[in-house]
Write an enzyme that holds these catalytic residues in place. Structure first.
Site, PDB file in Angstrom:
ATOM      1  CD  GLU A   1      -4.714   7.856  -1.344  1.00  0.00           C
ATOM      2  OE1 GLU A   1      -3.947   8.109  -2.300  1.00  0.00           O
ATOM      3  OE2 GLU A   1      -4.339   7.342  -0.285  1.00  0.00           O
TER       4      GLU A   1
ATOM      5  NE  ARG B   1       6.463  -2.194   6.724  1.00  0.00           N
ATOM      6  CZ  ARG B   1       6.449  -2.464   8.025  1.00  0.00           C
ATOM      7  NH1 ARG B   1       7.383  -3.196   8.586  1.00  0.00           N
ATOM      8  NH2 ARG B   1       5.485  -1.981   8.778  1.00  0.00           N
TER       9      ARG B   1
ATOM     10  CG  HIS C   1      -1.376   8.488   1.093  1.00  0.00           C
ATOM     11  ND1 HIS C   1      -2.059   7.306   1.146  1.00  0.00           N
ATOM     12  CD2 HIS C   1      -0.357   8.363   1.967  1.00  0.00           C
ATOM     13  CE1 HIS C   1      -1.497   6.493   2.022  1.00  0.00           C
ATOM     14  NE2 HIS C   1      -0.451   7.110   2.529  1.00  0.00           N
TER      15      HIS C   1
ATOM     16  N   GLY D   1      -2.077   2.042   4.124  1.00  0.00           N
ATOM     17  CA  GLY D   1      -2.524   1.425   5.370  1.00  0.00           C
ATOM     18  C   GLY D   1      -1.304   0.903   6.088  1.00  0.00           C
ATOM     19  CD  GLU D   2       1.925  -1.531   9.095  1.00  0.00           C
ATOM     20  OE1 GLU D   2       2.189  -0.331   9.299  1.00  0.00           O
ATOM     21  OE2 GLU D   2       2.775  -2.343   8.703  1.00  0.00           O
ATOM     22  CB  SER D   3       2.819  -3.133   3.917  1.00  0.00           C
ATOM     23  OG  SER D   3       3.921  -2.959   4.797  1.00  0.00           O
TER      24      SER D   3
ATOM     25  CB  ILE E   1       1.010   9.128   5.968  1.00  0.00           C
ATOM     26  CG1 ILE E   1       0.287  10.404   5.564  1.00  0.00           C
ATOM     27  CG2 ILE E   1       0.621   8.702   7.384  1.00  0.00           C
ATOM     28  CD1 ILE E   1      -1.208  10.230   5.333  1.00  0.00           C
ATOM     29  NE  ARG E   2       4.107   4.500  10.994  1.00  0.00           N
ATOM     30  CZ  ARG E   2       5.214   4.232  11.702  1.00  0.00           C
ATOM     31  NH1 ARG E   2       5.867   5.203  12.291  1.00  0.00           N
ATOM     32  NH2 ARG E   2       5.641   3.003  11.820  1.00  0.00           N
TER      33      ARG E   2
ATOM     34  CB  CYS F   1       1.476   4.568   1.180  1.00  0.00           C
ATOM     35  SG  CYS F   1       2.480   4.999   2.602  1.00  0.00           S
TER      36      CYS F   1
HETATM   37  N1  GLN Z   1       4.201   2.438   7.131  1.00  0.00           N
HETATM   38  C1  GLN Z   1       3.177   1.705   6.429  1.00  0.00           C
HETATM   39  C2  GLN Z   1       3.652   0.309   6.052  1.00  0.00           C
HETATM   40  O1  GLN Z   1       4.738  -0.064   6.304  1.00  0.00           O
HETATM   41  C3  GLN Z   1       2.722   2.444   5.192  1.00  0.00           C
HETATM   42  C4  GLN Z   1       2.040   3.729   5.566  1.00  0.00           C
HETATM   43  C5  GLN Z   1       0.955   4.152   4.622  1.00  0.00           C
HETATM   44  O2  GLN Z   1       0.441   3.362   3.835  1.00  0.00           O
HETATM   45  N2  GLN Z   1       0.539   5.398   4.732  1.00  0.00           N
HETATM   46  O3  GLN Z   1       2.888  -0.430   5.484  1.00  0.00           O
END
Ligand code: GLN
Length: 197
Positions: free
Chosen positions: A177, A109, A175, A48-50, A138-139, A80
């Protein structure tokens, strides 16, 4: 044997993790509150987005409880953003961003810029044997420093570390999953069974 495991369900790809864990026979519950955390024997922290996840963890009063469970040896698998949450140190965090810690690593990150922001590759993970893991990034973060207590599980061909383990804690930059790869979740559930015994 109680195989109730949780997925931290504040933000991110919760549903995908729940589906994989359920397909492996675990009872899976969402965790949003300390009382829910108390009922689980292990926890997955999704992608997600930490920085957002950190804010929600603190807002829901979960930070202390999560840190205590991690310190007490609860198995946790982070993917991630979940890996970032488990890292003792975060590079390129936003102002004020905190992690839970547990893994003796520093992660950066959004370590893949430009066209590589998202990509897929075949990854050799010796501990999982053959075939290689199809890894979706993914990012994604990269593990920049691995301390003596953590073990590298996988690295890209250029040497950048993307999967680590430290006792009951497991973390991947990618990921599993998302594409039917179940071996990391199986490994996590093995750790849960060992912890429960
Ligand atoms: N870029 C996101 C972060 O800094 C991580 C991306 C992801 O969980 N797919 O949290």
């Amino acid at each position: 044997m109680d195989l109730t495991v949780g997925v931290l369900a504040l933000q991110g790809d919760v549903r995908e993790h729940r589906a994989v864990l359920a397909s492996l026979g675990a009872d899976v519950v969402p965790v949003r509150r300390p009382a829910e955390l108390e009922r689980v024997a292990g926890l997955v922290i999704p992608g997600g987005e930490s920085s957002v996840m950190d804010k929600l963890v603190r807002g829901f009063g979960l930070q202390q409880a999560l840190r205590e469970r991690i310190a007490a040896g609860m198995p946790v698998y982070g993917t991630c953003a979940g890996l970032i949450m488990l890292a003792d140190a975060v590079i390129d965090a936003i102002e004020g961003q905190e992690s839970l810690g547990g893994l003796d690593i520093a992660v950066r990150r959004n370590a893949f810029g430009g066209q590589l922001e998202s990509f897929e590759t075949e990854l050799d993970v010796p501990r999982l044997g053959a075939p290689p893991v199809h890894a979706v990034f993914i990012r994604a973060p990269v593990v920049e420093r691995v301390g003596p207590r953590a073990e590298v599980l996988a690295a890209l061909p250029d040497g950048r570390v993307v999967a680590v383990e430290q006792g009951p804690l497991l973390g991947t930059s990618f990921h599993p999953e998302m594409n039917g790869e179940t071996r990391f979740h199986e490994r996590f559930l093995d750790r849960v069974r060992t912890a429960v015994r």
